[in-house]
Design a protein around this motif. Structure first.
Motif, PDB file in Angstrom:
ATOM      1  N   ASP A  10      14.392 -32.514 -47.335  1.00 42.09           N
ATOM      2  CA  ASP A  10      13.583 -33.618 -46.840  1.00 42.09           C
ATOM      3  C   ASP A  10      14.295 -34.940 -47.148  1.00 42.09           C
ATOM      4  OD1 ASP A  10      13.128 -34.308 -49.543  1.00 42.09           O
ATOM      5  OD2 ASP A  10      11.330 -33.070 -49.640  1.00 42.09           O
ATOM      6  N   HIS A  11      13.712 -36.034 -46.691  1.00 38.43           N
ATOM      7  CA  HIS A  11      14.365 -37.335 -46.787  1.00 38.43           C
ATOM      8  C   HIS A  11      14.668 -37.726 -48.238  1.00 38.43           C
ATOM      9  CE1 HIS A  11      15.437 -41.440 -45.751  1.00 38.43           C
ATOM     10  NE2 HIS A  11      14.563 -41.890 -46.632  1.00 38.43           N
ATOM     11  N   LYS A  12      13.738 -37.497 -49.135  1.00 36.57           N
ATOM     12  CA  LYS A  12      13.919 -37.900 -50.530  1.00 36.57           C
ATOM     13  C   LYS A  12      15.030 -37.105 -51.207  1.00 36.57           C
ATOM     14  CE  LYS A  12      11.378 -38.622 -54.845  1.00 36.57           C
ATOM     15  NZ  LYS A  12      10.064 -38.513 -55.531  1.00 36.57           N
ATOM     16  N   LYS A  13      15.015 -35.796 -51.015  1.00 35.57           N
ATOM     17  CA  LYS A  13      16.050 -34.958 -51.638  1.00 35.57           C
ATOM     18  C   LYS A  13      17.417 -35.203 -51.007  1.00 35.57           C
ATOM     19  CE  LYS A  13      13.180 -31.176 -53.412  1.00 35.57           C
ATOM     20  NZ  LYS A  13      12.932 -29.710 -53.400  1.00 35.57           N
ATOM     21  N   GLN A  14      17.420 -35.557 -49.718  1.00 35.03           N
ATOM     22  CA  GLN A  14      18.688 -35.866 -49.065  1.00 35.03           C
ATOM     23  C   GLN A  14      19.331 -37.095 -49.707  1.00 35.03           C
ATOM     24  OE1 GLN A  14      20.449 -34.199 -46.810  1.00 35.03           O
ATOM     25  NE2 GLN A  14      22.049 -35.764 -46.804  1.00 35.03           N
ATOM     26  N   ASN A  15      18.535 -38.109 -49.982  1.00 36.95           N
ATOM     27  CA  ASN A  15      19.053 -39.294 -50.663  1.00 36.95           C
ATOM     28  C   ASN A  15      19.574 -38.948 -52.053  1.00 36.95           C
ATOM     29  OD1 ASN A  15      18.496 -40.985 -48.519  1.00 36.95           O
ATOM     30  ND2 ASN A  15      16.509 -41.651 -49.321  1.00 36.95           N
ATOM     31  N   TYR A  16      18.861 -38.060 -52.735  1.00 34.51           N
ATOM     32  CA  TYR A  16      19.296 -37.646 -54.068  1.00 34.51           C
ATOM     33  C   TYR A  16      20.611 -36.868 -53.979  1.00 34.51           C
ATOM     34  CZ  TYR A  16      19.077 -35.632 -58.763  1.00 34.51           C
ATOM     35  OH  TYR A  16      19.369 -35.262 -60.046  1.00 34.51           O
ATOM     36  N   TYR A  17      20.736 -36.030 -52.970  1.00 37.51           N
ATOM     37  CA  TYR A  17      21.969 -35.276 -52.756  1.00 37.51           C
ATOM     38  C   TYR A  17      23.151 -36.228 -52.550  1.00 37.51           C
ATOM     39  CZ  TYR A  17      25.246 -31.993 -50.531  1.00 37.51           C
ATOM     40  OH  TYR A  17      26.354 -31.234 -50.223  1.00 37.51           O
ATOM     41  N   GLN A  18      22.960 -37.252 -51.741  1.00 31.20           N
ATOM     42  CA  GLN A  18      24.028 -38.223 -51.495  1.00 31.20           C
ATOM     43  C   GLN A  18      24.442 -38.916 -52.786  1.00 31.20           C
ATOM     44  OE1 GLN A  18      22.111 -40.645 -48.542  1.00 31.20           O
ATOM     45  NE2 GLN A  18      22.688 -39.306 -46.830  1.00 31.20           N
ATOM     46  N   GLY A  19      23.455 -39.235 -53.626  1.00 29.23           N
ATOM     47  CA  GLY A  19      23.767 -39.871 -54.904  1.00 29.23           C
ATOM     48  C   GLY A  19      24.570 -38.964 -55.820  1.00 29.23           C
ATOM     49  N   LEU A  20      24.218 -37.684 -55.838  1.00 27.35           N
ATOM     50  CA  LEU A  20      24.942 -36.730 -56.684  1.00 27.35           C
ATOM     51  C   LEU A  20      26.382 -36.558 -56.214  1.00 27.35           C
ATOM     52  CD1 LEU A  20      22.275 -33.915 -57.268  1.00 27.35           C
ATOM     53  CD2 LEU A  20      22.945 -35.760 -58.821  1.00 27.35           C
ATOM     54  N   ILE A  21      26.587 -36.508 -54.898  1.00 30.75           N
ATOM     55  CA  ILE A  21      27.947 -36.397 -54.368  1.00 30.75           C
ATOM     56  C   ILE A  21      28.762 -37.631 -54.754  1.00 30.75           C
ATOM     57  CG2 ILE A  21      29.344 -36.342 -52.271  1.00 30.75           C
ATOM     58  CD1 ILE A  21      28.136 -33.663 -52.950  1.00 30.75           C
TER      59      ILE A  21
END
Length: 308
Positions: free
Chosen positions: A51-62
């Protein structure tokens, strides 16, 4: 050079996030020996999209993992390169594998990049020598016109290059890996999927060689602008016998037109004295670290050539 402090803080933040109700009070797995789970390929992951929130978190982790790579963690560059393809839309399986990478970093959080200024011991008989003046009479290395006077001791450049032919199971594009040493210190590295599909191992390896040569030329130019003296050509090691033979023997032809640009680029740089190319056994090619998902023991063996 160490990323241990930054890595430790990043792992703590990831564990704090995993411990929330949103992630089901999870925790990082223990005893992880490789950055990605054994046999995992992100391009064929069938899990649901984030979802949108986890996608943003994924980008931050990368972004965090990319910075850890910049700080010298060469052992995770290839997995991070694979997972970076999904910054626009990742899946739950991708996020879980990113957590797996942080578990690996927690297990091996004290690794350091080693800068050794001693000269490498290279056998000159491994390199084929010949007269290129008939084929490339005007070949010469580009020197900065306004470069300062060189100071200090001269340095030697060494490069290892490799390609994982058709490594991407979705597009069958190959993956290029390049690592460049100054003396015995790793200075510049590259790990990225190629932009074209090559139908042969030779094609993928000659494309990887062309990328490596462009990096070498740029680094030699930059070093000279900094007043660093460079002794001799850059020694390039490739594990493909056909590529080495075709680029080092003037009489060797090339049949595929679309590979001819990389082919002539390599030969012209040899004629100019910018590089010289030799065969390296696939078992000892350090660039494998940047092209393949290696098993735990092999990963640490390869990383041990430039990390401690």
């Amino acid at each position: 050079m160490s990323s241990s402090k930054y890595t430790s803080k990043a792992v703590v933040e990831v564990e704090r996030e995993l411990g929330t109700a949103e992630y089901g009070f999870m925790y990082l797995p223990k005893g992880v020996k490789t950055p990605l789970a054994n046999g995992y390929r992100p391009e064929i992951d069938p899990s649901p999209e984030l979802d949108h929130k986890k996608q943003n978190y994924y980008q931050g982790l990368i972004g965090i993992l990319r910075w850890i790579c910049e700080l010298g963690r060469l052992d995770i560059i290839q997995p991070v390169s694979l997972m970076s393809r999904y910054l626009a839309q990742a899946r739950e399986g991708h996020l879980n594998q990113v957590f797996h990478m942080f578990a690996y970093l927690k297990e091996y959080n004290r690794s350091k990049l080693v800068f050794d200024d001693t000269l490498p011991d290279i056998d000159d008989t491994r390199f084929h020598t010949c007269d290129w003046s008939e084929f490339y009479p005007d070949a010469k290395e580009l020197f900065p016109p306004d470069m300062p006077e060189s100071r200090g001791k001269g340095v030697q450049m060494t490069c290892f290059v490799d390609a994982d032919h058709a490594g991407c199971r979705e597009t069958r594009r190959s993956h290029t890996g390049v690592i460049i040493f100054i003396n015995r210190a790793p200075i510049l590295w590259f790990s990225k999927r190629q932009s074209t599909v090559e139908t042969s191992t030779f094609g993928s390896e000659i494309v990887a060689l062309r990328i490596a040569i462009e990096m070498i030329e740029g680094l030699r130019y930059k070093l000279r602008m900094l007043g660093v003296k460079i002794d001799g050509p850059c020694d390039v090691f490739c594990d493909n016998e056909s590529v080495v033979t075709n680029t080092t023997h003037p009489e060797s032809p090339i049949k595929k037109k679309h590979n001819s640009i990389a082919y002539h680029k390599a030969r012209e740089c040899i004629a100019a004295g910018t590089i010289r190319i030799a065969k390296e056994d696939g078992i000892t090619n350090i660039a494998d670290l940047l092209t393949k998902l290696l098993a735990g023991p092999k990963l640490r063996e390869m990383a041990g050539h430039c990390m401690w």
